[in-house]
Design a protein around this motif. Structure first.
Motif, PDB file in Angstrom:
ATOM      1  N   ALA A  34      36.332  40.344  38.143  1.00  0.00           N
ATOM      2  CA  ALA A  34      35.004  40.065  38.695  1.00  0.00           C
ATOM      3  C   ALA A  34      33.920  40.422  37.685  1.00  0.00           C
ATOM      4  O   ALA A  34      32.917  39.710  37.550  1.00  0.00           O
ATOM      5  CB  ALA A  34      34.804  40.843  39.994  1.00  0.00           C
ATOM      6  N   THR A  35      34.120  41.522  36.969  1.00  0.00           N
ATOM      7  CA  THR A  35      33.169  41.925  35.941  1.00  0.00           C
ATOM      8  C   THR A  35      33.177  40.950  34.779  1.00  0.00           C
ATOM      9  O   THR A  35      32.121  40.539  34.281  1.00  0.00           O
ATOM     10  CB  THR A  35      33.513  43.339  35.441  1.00  0.00           C
ATOM     11  N   ARG A  94      31.323  37.632  35.566  1.00  0.00           N
ATOM     12  CA  ARG A  94      29.864  37.785  35.607  1.00  0.00           C
ATOM     13  C   ARG A  94      29.288  38.003  34.203  1.00  0.00           C
ATOM     14  O   ARG A  94      28.221  37.467  33.870  1.00  0.00           O
ATOM     15  CB  ARG A  94      29.488  38.945  36.525  1.00  0.00           C
ATOM     16  N   TYR A 126      33.206  38.348  47.601  1.00  0.00           N
ATOM     17  CA  TYR A 126      33.776  37.315  46.743  1.00  0.00           C
ATOM     18  C   TYR A 126      33.032  35.993  46.880  1.00  0.00           C
ATOM     19  O   TYR A 126      32.999  35.196  45.934  1.00  0.00           O
ATOM     20  CB  TYR A 126      35.272  37.176  47.032  1.00  0.00           C
ATOM     21  N   LEU A 160      30.390  36.466  44.351  1.00  0.00           N
ATOM     22  CA  LEU A 160      30.937  36.315  43.000  1.00  0.00           C
ATOM     23  C   LEU A 160      31.034  34.847  42.613  1.00  0.00           C
ATOM     24  O   LEU A 160      30.632  34.451  41.507  1.00  0.00           O
ATOM     25  CB  LEU A 160      32.315  36.978  42.931  1.00  0.00           C
ATOM     26  N   THR A 185      28.829  32.699  39.677  1.00  0.00           N
ATOM     27  CA  THR A 185      29.571  32.394  38.445  1.00  0.00           C
ATOM     28  C   THR A 185      29.960  30.921  38.305  1.00  0.00           C
ATOM     29  O   THR A 185      30.658  30.565  37.351  1.00  0.00           O
ATOM     30  CB  THR A 185      30.853  33.244  38.358  1.00  0.00           C
ATOM     31  N   VAL A 206      40.051  33.829  41.192  1.00  0.00           N
ATOM     32  CA  VAL A 206      39.151  34.606  40.333  1.00  0.00           C
ATOM     33  C   VAL A 206      39.560  34.448  38.870  1.00  0.00           C
ATOM     34  O   VAL A 206      38.712  34.314  37.976  1.00  0.00           O
ATOM     35  CB  VAL A 206      39.147  36.087  40.757  1.00  0.00           C
ATOM     36  N   CYS A 256      37.326  32.903  35.832  1.00  0.00           N
ATOM     37  CA  CYS A 256      37.134  33.552  34.523  1.00  0.00           C
ATOM     38  C   CYS A 256      37.416  32.578  33.387  1.00  0.00           C
ATOM     39  O   CYS A 256      36.648  32.496  32.410  1.00  0.00           O
ATOM     40  CB  CYS A 256      38.054  34.765  34.397  1.00  0.00           C
ATOM     41  N   GLY A 274      35.612  44.485  44.053  1.00  0.00           N
ATOM     42  CA  GLY A 274      34.807  43.331  43.690  1.00  0.00           C
ATOM     43  C   GLY A 274      33.354  43.683  43.447  1.00  0.00           C
ATOM     44  O   GLY A 274      32.687  43.070  42.599  1.00  0.00           O
ATOM     45  N   GLY A 307      31.979  44.518  39.915  1.00  0.00           N
ATOM     46  CA  GLY A 307      31.594  43.466  38.982  1.00  0.00           C
ATOM     47  C   GLY A 307      30.095  43.305  38.879  1.00  0.00           C
ATOM     48  O   GLY A 307      29.539  43.205  37.772  1.00  0.00           O
TER      49      GLY A 307
END
Length: 499
Positions: A15-16, A19, A63, A66, A70, A235, A239, A479, A482
Motif C-alpha cells: 500500500a505504501t 502511493r 482499500y 487506496l 492510486t 494490490v 503496484c 493498509g 500506506g
C-alpha cells in the motif's frame, strides 16, 4: 524523483509502495520470500484452496481509498467484495448459539433479546455506544494521523465509565471487567472474543478494546470472492501498474546508514542497494535496531513491541456439498475464555480452545459442488515459547481444534478426506515474523502500553509500514500505514494525517 527501497511485500508495504509511486518516486520492493502478500497467502491441494491468513476484511474503506488514490479502477472493479450475512455465528460454552446480522446494530439487539432475554440488546447497544465514544475520541490519533510526539497522552482510557459502576474510581477497567459488569453472563463473551481473536487477552487490555467489535458491527464483514489472497493480488497488480519494481527472494540483512541517515540496504548475498529513503514493512526489531544509536531504540520513542501470540490453523478437505444456509464464520467458544487467555499466549493450552471456523460459499475454494473447503484456526503461543516443530505437540493441537470444530460441524470426522496444518513455525518461515507472531492493533489506554512504533523512525530517511508499526496489526490498520508513511515522506514531518 527519490529512490525508495521498501523491505517486504506485505499489505502495508505494498500500500505504501503504490502511493509513493503515484507521488512520483522510483520504488523497489525487496521481499525475502518467493511471493507477495505477507500473511495473505493461499494454500492449494487437490482442487481445494484455503486462505493462510485473515479470512475476512473489516473496514474496506481503507482499500477503497487506496485504489481511488492510486489509479482509475476502483477496488470493486478489481475484486469481488461480498458482504457476509450473518456476520458471525457464536457457539457459546453453555451450548447457546447466536447468529449476528452484518452491519445492523438494531438487528443485533433484536437477536440478543431473543436469545438472552429482554434487555440484553439494550445492554449490548449501551456498550457499543460507549465504544463509539472511544472510537470518536481516538479515531484520528490512532488511525488517521502519524503518532503524536506526545504519544503518552494516548495512555488515557477513552472508554467512558458507566455511571455507578465504580470502574474508574480505582483504575481504568479492562475489557474483561467491562464485559462482566456491563453485560454479564454468556453475553460477556461476545465482547471478549474479538480481542482474543486478535491475540489480546481481555483481562489485560484496556476497555478501549471494545472498539474492535464496534468496528465489526459498524463497518461490516466482507469476503473477497476467490479468497482474501485475491485482495493481495489486486494490490500487487496496482503496484505494478504504477511501475513499482519487485525483487523476490531478496533477504535484507540490514539498513545501511550514511551521514546519519538511512542510505540503502545490505542484502543477504552481500549486495548493497543504494536508496534515498528506506521503508521497513517487516517486523522492525531485527532490521532497524542496529541502525539506531548503537543498536538500541532511543528513549522518547515507542519501541517495537515484543512478538505476541501466533495462530494454529487446520485446513480441512471435506466430502459432501456445503449445506444451504451455512454460516461463513462461526466462533466456537472455549469453556473458559479467561483461562485460555492466561495460558494460550504463554504456553500449551490443554483445554478446548476458542476456534474460528470459516466455510466460504465460494466455488474457487473446492474442486466441485460435491466437496467443501473449511479452515479452522485458534490463537496460540508463538514458536520459541513452544516448539511447533514437535510432531506430538502439533498432533495434540490438531485434535483439540478438530474436537472444537465438531460443535459447528457435527459430521466433520465422517466427511474428512484429509487435513493439513499450519503452525507458528510455518508462519515464521513464510512471513519472517519472529515466532510467527501476528501483530495486534494499537489501542489507547493502559499507559500507552498497546501502541506500536511511529511510522517515522528515529533515523532520518527511515520509515515503518505494516502491522508492526503505528497503527498496528490487521488488514485495515496495515493498509492505513500506506497513507501515513506516504504523507510523511511527501509532505515531511509537518504532515498531520488525511483530511
Amino acid at each position: 524523483m527519490a529512490r525508495i527501497a521498501v523491505i517486504g511485500a506485505g499489505m502495508g508495504a505494498m500500500a505504501t509502495a503504490a502511493r509513493l509511486a503515484v507521488a512520483g518516486h522510483r520504488v523497489t520492493v525487496y521481499e525475502r520470500g518467493d511471493t507477495y502478500g505477507g500473511s495473505l497467502g493461499r494454500h492449494a491441494r487437490d482442487g481445494f484452496a484455503f486462505d493462510t491468513g485473515p479470512g475476512l476484511l473489516h473496514l474496506p474503506a481503507v482499500y477503497r481509498d487506496l485504489f481511488v488514490k492510486t489509479g482509475k479502477r476502483p477496488l470493486e472493479d478489481c475484486v469481488d467484495l461480498v458482504q457476509v450475512d450473518p456476520a458471525v455465528r457464536h457457539l457459546l460454552a453453555d451450548g447457546t448459539g447466536v447468529s449476528l446480522p452484518n452491519a445492523s446494530r438494531g438487528g443485533v439487539a433484536a437477536v440478543l433479546d431473543e436469545v438472552f432475554g429482554a434487555g440484553a440488546g439494550a445492554r449490548w447497544s449501551g456498550v457499543l455506544g460507549r465504544a463509539r465514544e472511544a472510537w470518536d475520541r481516538t479515531r484520528r490519533p490512532l488511525l488517521e494521523e502519524p503518532l503524536w510526539p506526545n504519544w503518552e497522552v494516548l495512555g488515557r482510557e477513552p472508554y467512558p465509565a458507566l455511571r455507578g459502576s465504580g470502574l474508574l474510581r480505582r483504575r481504568p477497567p479492562t475489557l474483561a471487567e467491562v464485559a462482566r459488569r456491563e453485560l454479564g453472563g454468556p453475553l460477556a463473551a461476545l465482547l471478549e472474543v474479538p480481542a482474543l481473536e486478535r491475540g489480546l487477552a481481555p483481562a489485560a487490555v484496556p476497555a478501549s478494546a471494545a472498539i474492535l467489535p464496534y468496528m465489526e458491527h459498524t463497518f461490516g464483514s466482507w469476503y473477497v470472492r476467490g479468497g482474501m489472497r485475491a485482495l493481495a493480488t489486486a494490490v500487487f497488480e496496482r503496484c505494478r501498474e504504477r511501475k513499482v519494481e519487485f525483487v523476490l527472494g531478496a533477504q535484507v540483512r540490514e539498513v545501511l546508514v550514511r551521514d546519519g541517515r538511512a542510505a540503502g540496504l545490505l542484502l543477504a548475498d552481500g549486495t548493497e542497494v543504494a536508496a534515498d529513503t528506506v521503508v521497513c514493512g517487516a517486523a522492525p526489531g531485527p532490521l532497524v535496531a542496529p541502525a539506531l544509536r548503537g543498536g538500541r531504540w532511543p528513549g522518547g520513542a515507542v519501541p517495537p513491541r515484543p512478538g505476541g501470540p501466533s495462530r494454529f490453523t487446520v485446513f480441512l478437505a471435506l466430502r459432501g456439498p456445503r449445506p444451504g444456509g451455512t454460516v461463513h464464520r462461526t466462533v466456537v467458544h472455549s469453556p473458559d475464555l479467561a483461562a485460555e487467555a492466561r495460558t494460550a499466549f504463554a504456553g500449551e493450552h490443554t483445554e478446548r480452545p476458542t476456534v474460528t471456523v470459516l466455510r466460504p460459499d465460494d466455488p474457487t475454494t473446492r474442486p466441485d459442488a460435491a466437496h467443501e473447503a473449511v479452515t479452522v484456526s485458534a490463537v496460540c503461543a508463538p514458536q520459541g515459547v513452544l516448539d511447533w516443530t514437535d510432531p506430538s505437540l502439533v498432533a495434540r493441537y490438531t485434535e483439540r481444534l478438530l474436537d472444537a470444530a465438531t460443535r459447528a460441524l457435527p459430521d466433520l470426522r465422517e466427511r474428512l478426506l484429509w487435513h493439513e496444518v499450519r503452525t507458528p513455525a510455518d508462519v515464521e518461515a513464510a512471513t519472517g515474523a519472529p515466532g510467527g507472531a501476528v501483530p495486534a492493533p494499537s489501542l489507547a489506554g493502559s499507559g500507552a502500553a498497546f501502541l506500536h512504533p511511529s511510522n517515522a523512525a528515529p533515523l532520518a530517511g527511515l520509515y515503518l509500514a505494516g502491522g508492526w508499526s503505528h497503527p498496528g496489526g490487521g488488514l485495515p490498520h496495515a493498509g492505513m500505514t500506506g497513507a501515513l508513511v506516504t504523507g510523511l515522506i511527501v509532505e515531511g514531518p509537518d504532515f498531520r494525517g488525511s483530511q
